[in-house]
Motif scaffolding. Structure first.
Motif, short mmCIF file in Angstrom:
data_model
loop_
_atom_site.label_atom_id
_atom_site.label_comp_id
_atom_site.label_asym_id
_atom_site.label_seq_id
_atom_site.Cartn_x
_atom_site.Cartn_y
_atom_site.Cartn_z
N PHE A 178 -12.29 7.52 -10.50
CA PHE A 178 -12.72 7.54 -9.10
C PHE A 178 -11.48 7.66 -8.23
O PHE A 178 -10.36 7.33 -8.64
N LEU A 179 -11.68 8.13 -7.00
CA LEU A 179 -10.59 8.42 -6.07
C LEU A 179 -10.69 7.51 -4.85
O LEU A 179 -11.77 7.30 -4.31
N GLU A 180 -9.54 6.96 -4.44
CA GLU A 180 -9.45 6.18 -3.21
C GLU A 180 -8.48 6.86 -2.25
O GLU A 180 -7.41 7.32 -2.68
N ILE A 181 -8.85 6.88 -0.95
CA ILE A 181 -7.97 7.44 0.08
C ILE A 181 -7.67 6.34 1.08
O ILE A 181 -8.58 5.72 1.64
N TYR A 182 -6.38 6.10 1.32
CA TYR A 182 -5.93 5.09 2.27
C TYR A 182 -5.15 5.76 3.40
O TYR A 182 -4.35 6.67 3.15
N ARG A 183 -5.39 5.32 4.61
CA ARG A 183 -4.59 5.74 5.77
C ARG A 183 -3.43 4.77 5.92
O ARG A 183 -3.63 3.55 5.90
N ILE A 184 -2.22 5.28 6.07
CA ILE A 184 -1.05 4.42 6.28
C ILE A 184 -0.83 4.26 7.78
O ILE A 184 -0.57 5.23 8.49
N ASN A 185 -0.96 3.04 8.26
CA ASN A 185 -0.87 2.76 9.69
C ASN A 185 0.59 2.69 10.15
O ASN A 185 1.52 2.71 9.34
N ASP A 186 0.76 2.57 11.47
CA ASP A 186 2.11 2.52 12.04
C ASP A 186 2.91 1.33 11.53
O ASP A 186 4.13 1.39 11.44
N ASP A 187 2.22 0.23 11.21
CA ASP A 187 2.91 -0.96 10.73
C ASP A 187 3.04 -0.98 9.21
O ASP A 187 3.34 -2.01 8.62
N THR A 189 0.83 -0.89 7.02
CA THR A 189 -0.34 -1.39 6.31
C THR A 189 -1.22 -0.22 5.89
O THR A 189 -1.11 0.89 6.44
N GLU A 190 -2.07 -0.47 4.93
CA GLU A 190 -2.93 0.59 4.40
C GLU A 190 -4.39 0.26 4.67
O GLU A 190 -4.85 -0.86 4.42
N GLN A 191 -5.13 1.22 5.22
CA GLN A 191 -6.55 1.05 5.53
C GLN A 191 -7.37 1.96 4.62
O GLN A 191 -7.20 3.18 4.64
N LEU A 192 -8.26 1.36 3.82
CA LEU A 192 -9.12 2.16 2.97
C LEU A 192 -10.03 3.05 3.82
O LEU A 192 -10.75 2.56 4.69
N VAL A 193 -9.98 4.34 3.57
CA VAL A 193 -10.81 5.30 4.30
C VAL A 193 -12.06 5.64 3.51
O VAL A 193 -13.16 5.68 4.05
N HIS A 194 -11.88 5.87 2.22
CA HIS A 194 -13.05 6.23 1.40
C HIS A 194 -12.75 5.95 -0.07
O HIS A 194 -11.62 6.08 -0.53
N ARG A 195 -13.79 5.53 -0.77
CA ARG A 195 -13.75 5.38 -2.22
C ARG A 195 -14.90 6.18 -2.81
O ARG A 195 -16.07 5.97 -2.43
N THR A 196 -14.59 7.10 -3.71
CA THR A 196 -15.64 7.95 -4.26
C THR A 196 -16.46 7.18 -5.29
O THR A 196 -16.14 6.06 -5.67
N GLU A 197 -17.49 7.85 -5.78
CA GLU A 197 -18.26 7.32 -6.89
C GLU A 197 -17.46 7.49 -8.19
O GLU A 197 -16.48 8.23 -8.24
#
Length: 548
Positions: A178-187, A189-197
């Protein structure tokens, strides 16, 4: 579907009128949860509750994440958003046993928190401590809720990924990737955007296409890094790492030329140890579709602050405040109509002003020490904190002034319009003003008021007028542009409709929320109309490349 990924389908919506076109996505994570299990760590799940007619009901819940005290949930809660309503929410965190069942024991409850949707939207990222029953802190446990706005399909980018020749992590079968996509914020930190099946037993998976809001994906920056991780699923929560790659939305857009975009999926440990190591497979972006328009929440979540001012009628026609028949009479057991209208509207607006400092004015009164008629009375010498502060300032002011007249509101409108205009060169969407005028009769300076409204329609300002008492307010309807375009005495039309007038008596038997919903329903449209006319984007804009 597996516990960790069983709730990645589109979220359930909070039902509402068909006219609502604005939805908000909420993403939830927790830190330092209590460990309720003896042999393993807690298996947390967050339940979202909504309050309707005073009753809490479950709207939706996240997936269960196995053995994790710092869960980042993939589930996205989708709610219809109404600026004009107080939408109360409650997040409850539970340790789940068995097949998605909520335990009835107190030790299954890991904590909860109450808030309003408006508070989350205004902050964009809300972090609060979790509380157990009776208000006791759940140790150092916190919950973080990120809010992002979507507007139907206009607020989405649709992505379709696949992979080829992934490493095989299983001994007797193939990997379950499965695939996870994280957005890297200005500070950082990482924010989970989507996790596939999870794709079972497959080294060349083709994941289902998914939609994600544009702000959620790249946070207004096409060059913002996205960290993408590929895992081999394990039912006990100990997933095997296959590899990672970094991408940007700018890179993804290269697919528009007809070419697929490919990234090497790299395991840093293998790359460091193996001389001839190239990758642990490749991940391919097969398709990308996008579209974007600005909305009210784009401006609010971009940092636009709503500045609230109330102006109260202190003319003699209200009656002596010491008399129980007066519209200004302070009944210790029940608020008068002025206070009911003030609280109903003000409680909505205060969620959108970070410092919660409000201006409270009056008109038509004689003020000490000389008791001369003042064009506008400062109910409080300084801006007051929160709506309760306005209420207290109003109650403290009444014994010190003499109700008189006339009912002139043009000076108040002109004053707030000048405040909204600032130096006359508005370049960003940092602030918008709402003026609430509470009056017991038809204004006596109608021509000047019409002129003032026409001038004010060019500024970031909306005006709400509530008629208090039983007077004939027929002539006030002219100020509300619903039945035609309001014009100045010289015939100049308003640039945009900024006035909403309602008699309070129409809502006497209704809840305060009904009044607020009626008078504030037009504000989001008025905000968008103003900034659209000025060609001003939200302060954190999705750039032009995202608009079709």
């Amino acid at each position: 579907m597996n516990d960790i990924l069983e709730a990645t389908s589109p979220a359930t919506s909070l039902s509402g009128p068909a006219t609502c076109v604005t939805k908000v996505e909420l993403r939830v994570s927790c830190k330092a949860l209590l460990d309720r299990d003896t042999l393993n760590k807690s298996d947390p799940c967050v339940i979202l509750m909504v309050q309707t007619n005073g009753q809490w009901t479950e709207l939706d819940r996240t997936e269960v994440i196995k053995s994790n005290l710092h869960p980042v949930f993939a589930k996205v809660f989708s709610l219809d958003y109404y600026f004009e309503e107080v939408q109360k929410l409650r997040f409850e965190v539970y340790d789940i046993h068995g097949t998605h069942s909520i335990g009835t024991r107190d030790d299954d409850f890991l904590g909860g928190v109450e808030c309003t949707l408006g508070q989350i939207v205004a902050q964009k990222k809300m972090v609060k401590p979790l509380l157990l029953k009776y208000g006791k802190y759940a140790g150092k446990s916190t919950i973080t809720v990120h809010a992002e706005e979507i507007s139907g399909n206009n607020g989405y980018v649709e992505l379709s990924f696949c992979a080829k020749k992934l490493d095989d992590k299983d001994l007797f079968s193939k990997s379950d990737p499965f695939l996870e996509i994280y957005r890297i914020n200005d500070d950082e930190t990482e924010q989970l955007v989507h996790r596939t099946e999870v794709i079972k037993n497959n080294l060349n998976p083709v994941w289902e296409p998914f939609k994600v809001s544009l702000i959620s994906l790249c946070s207004c920056d096409e060059d913002r890094k996205l960290k993408c991780l590929v895992w081999d699923y394990d039912s006990r929560g100990k997933h095997d790492f296959i590899g990672e790659f970094f991408a940007t939305f700018r890179e993804m857009q290269k697919i528009s030329s007809g070419n697929k975009v490919t990234w090497d999926c790299v395991n840093p440990k293998y790359k460091q140890k193996k001389r001839n190591y190239k990758n642990s497979g490749v991940v391919i972006l097969n398709d990308l579709k996008l579209h974007r328009v600005y909305s009210f929440l784009d401006y609010i979540m971009g940092g636009c602050q709503i500045h609230f001012t109330v102006a109260i009628d202190f003319t003699a026609s209200n009656g002596d405040p010491r008399n129980s028949c007066s519209l200004h009479y302070i009944n210790p057991y029940q608020p008068n109509e002025y206070l009911k209208a003030l609280i109903a509207v003000g409680e909505i607006c205060q969620d959108y002003d970070s410092d919660k400092r409000f201006s409270a004015l009056g008109f038509g009164a004689r003020i000490p020490p000389n008791y001369e008629v003042s064009i506008h009375v400062h109910i409080s010498a300084l801006p007051v904190i929160c709506i309760q502060g306005v209420v207290e300032a109003y109650q403290n002011c009444l014994p010190k002034i003499q109700l008189y007249g006339p009912t002139n509101v043009a000076p108040i409108i002109t004053r707030i319009a000048k405040l909204a205009a600032g130096d006359g060169n508005i370049k960003d969407a940092s602030r918008y003003h709402i003026l609430l005028i509470l009056t017991d009769g038809v204004v006596t300076d109608m021509a000047d008021t019409r002129e003032a409204i026409v001038r004010a329609s060019y500024q970031p300002l909306s005006i709400i007028i509530v008629g208090v008492g039983n007077a004939d307010f027929t002539d006030m309807q002219i100020l509300d542009g619903d039945d035609g375009v309001l014009r100045s005495p010289k015939g100049e039309p308003v640039l945009r409709d900024i006035v909403q007038f309602v008699p309070f008596r129409d809502f006497k038997t209704a809840s305060p929320a009904a009044l607020a919903k009626c008078v504030l329903a037009e504000v989001p449209k008025q905000v968008v109309e103003y900034y659209s006319h000025k060609a001003i984007s939200p302060m954190c804009p999705i750039r032009d490349f995202l608009a079709n």
